[in-house]
Design an enzyme around this catalytic site. Sequence first.
Site, PDB file in Angstrom:
ATOM      1  N   SER A 123      -6.438  -1.496  -8.020  1.00 31.41           N
ATOM      2  CA  SER A 123      -6.185  -0.593  -9.136  1.00 31.41           C
ATOM      3  C   SER A 123      -7.468  -0.480  -9.978  1.00 31.41           C
ATOM      4  CB  SER A 123      -4.982  -1.084  -9.942  1.00 31.41           C
ATOM      5  OG  SER A 123      -4.531  -0.099 -10.823  1.00 31.41           O
ATOM      6  N   ASP A 175       2.263   5.955  -4.510  1.00 31.63           N
ATOM      7  CA  ASP A 175       1.807   5.254  -5.701  1.00 31.63           C
ATOM      8  C   ASP A 175       1.823   6.215  -6.892  1.00 31.63           C
ATOM      9  OD1 ASP A 175       0.578   3.691  -7.603  1.00 31.63           O
ATOM     10  OD2 ASP A 175      -1.232   3.325  -6.456  1.00 31.63           O
ATOM     11  N   HIS A 184       2.596   0.969  -5.891  1.00 32.77           N
ATOM     12  CA  HIS A 184       1.311   0.499  -6.408  1.00 32.77           C
ATOM     13  C   HIS A 184       1.013  -0.920  -5.930  1.00 32.77           C
ATOM     14  CE1 HIS A 184      -2.103   0.930  -9.049  1.00 32.77           C
ATOM     15  NE2 HIS A 184      -1.819  -0.187  -9.682  1.00 32.77           N
TER      16      HIS A 184
END
Length: 691
Positions: free
Chosen positions: A539, A624, A660
């Site tokens: 991320s 995601d 995610h």
Amino acid sequence: MSACPVSSATAGELRPPAARKVPHQRTLHGERFEDPWFWLRERDSAEVRAYLEAENAYTDAVMAPTAALQERLYGELVARMKEDDESVPYRRGGWRYFTRTVKGAQHKIHLRRPLDEGPEQVLLDLNELGRAEKYIALGAFEPSDDGTRLAYSLDTTGFREYALHVVDLASGRPLAAPVRKATSVAWAADGGTLFYTVEDAAKRSYRVYRLKLGAEAPELVYEEGDERFTVRVERARSGAWIFLAVASHTTSEVRLIDAAAPGAEPRLVEPRTDGHEYDLDHSGGSFYVRSNAAGRNFALYEAPVAAPGRASWKLLRAHDPGSMLVAVQAFARHLVLTERAAALTRFRVVELPGGADHLVAMPEAAYAAYPGPNEVFEASAFRYLYESPTTPDSVLDYHFAERRSELLKRDEVPGYDGTRYEVARIEATAGDGARVPVTLVHRRGLALDGRSPALLRGYGAYGYPQSAGFDPNLVSLLDRGFVAAIAHVRGGGDLGKPWHDQGRMAAKMNTFTDFVACAEELVRRGYTAPERLAITGGSAGGLLMGAVTNLRPELFAVVLTYVPFVDVINTMLDDSLPLTVGEFEEWGNPQIPEQYGWMRAYSPYENLAAKAYPAMLVRTSFWDSQVMYWEPAKYVARLRTLKTDSKPLLFKVNMDAGGHGGFAGRYDRLRDVAFDYAFLLTQLGIEPAGR
């Protein structure tokens, strides 16, 4: 460690996919940037899906010679997991709640049993609920005060879009229609009124509703119009109040609803002012307020319930520049303050009344600790979770009166002996003189001769700390001679809020140069060498990976990057995307020339160049909701046209069943870890691919 990497040769023999170029220009502040892969954001396009599937096929073909190694690694990982297990029960009302895992089942079963040790009751079995789904994850889980009803939410796509369900626990009968896009939930004291929040099209939690069970429709209680702010609801542990919290990344305010009078209008505690963050908890006749009004690391105040505004706040604990007050939990006779100093979490117990305080002792020099489920207001003990790089996840109760921690459970890790490993804490000096902590774990007796492989992890954003916790999967690397390291870089909250400030907005470049300094320090001290150093992050940590490999590609041998935020400027220009507007306060707004300049200096996509890069495995999920799949897709497509080396660049996309955080199922997650470790080990020459 003399085995030769074989995946490079395989990758060279196969032809990677080449995404079609479609002319697209972005002109901003006098700069024109060519972006021919902009079209990859067309999620519904058959051509986009075909390209992503081609990338998966290429990755699988390159990795095919590692199939046996992957299987062996997977066996190691599963062998360290206690497949049949139960969590430590926690008390809530007249019940003890706990979870169970069963061998062969992907997900947890949520259960309870009465305090008198009567028969257990299955509340939610995610294996059954997800039988027809490719993905399932539990969000909210809130029983009513009397234990007769349950409000829970499920995501079945990986897009973090949760549907709220309310059921009667005796019959299983639904008590309300499902609510889509629910984000938080809190029961009123009557057990028949439920407050919940929902998100808008940009996945911003923005409305609060009050649902009276049996009513025709819910009632809108509050709507937040400023796109920087999100809303949530939470019940105080005392049960007396419902908190309606509104917050951006830098500013907040709280409204109160009497839990015994759920129809009342919310009462504002203190109006928002830019840069002022506060939250609170309740005990007796007081609210206990955590506020940054006096300094970035927050101070503690007491306010009367009758007049809780800032004019009535009484200072209890002053701002400390060396320690951040992270959270306040109020009990009937104690407060528990969660603090962070020197990249470590600690708990401070404050007696009520009187204010005498003491710290909870921790047994190791590097560790991670978190508050556990503490649902009983009149508690005589505080439940917390503890782990370290060598100590598996543990559950403890701290008994207030005796000032003693009691170990209730330590996760069983079959075959693991923590005494074989040691933990160290070192510091790296950044270019501006900042001292950046690095936490290390490795086998005892490691020779500091630069010959060991290493895996360095980093994140560095939003003020989130990188805790020095336990990862049973890492044992497969430690036992192969690895050093596992965490770089506590600026932008994270490891050393308090100023540490975050020094790695955000105009100071964001510090995050990346800190990480480079940490890598160089590992090399300087003989822990590893550039040709043996792998790095990883996900991320915003994927942004970190992209930025540092642009800055210093020769310093790293392998990069493992997950759902990486690499197309920073394009994402921050699109206010229809989740998170964009709210995150102007973390990264900046590229519509503003100065702030565009900050981002242009480090954004990985724009700064790719014609040079040699490390071997890279890039992972993402098609569904995601936080970092869109097209960011890494564009990054990989562009990098393929620029890199001058023959090292593998692999792109693996979870097309159907991941979010995610990847797969939701525990066995599926371990399959992914085995795949990633096989790539890492073969690229570093530690394991031959075909063995």
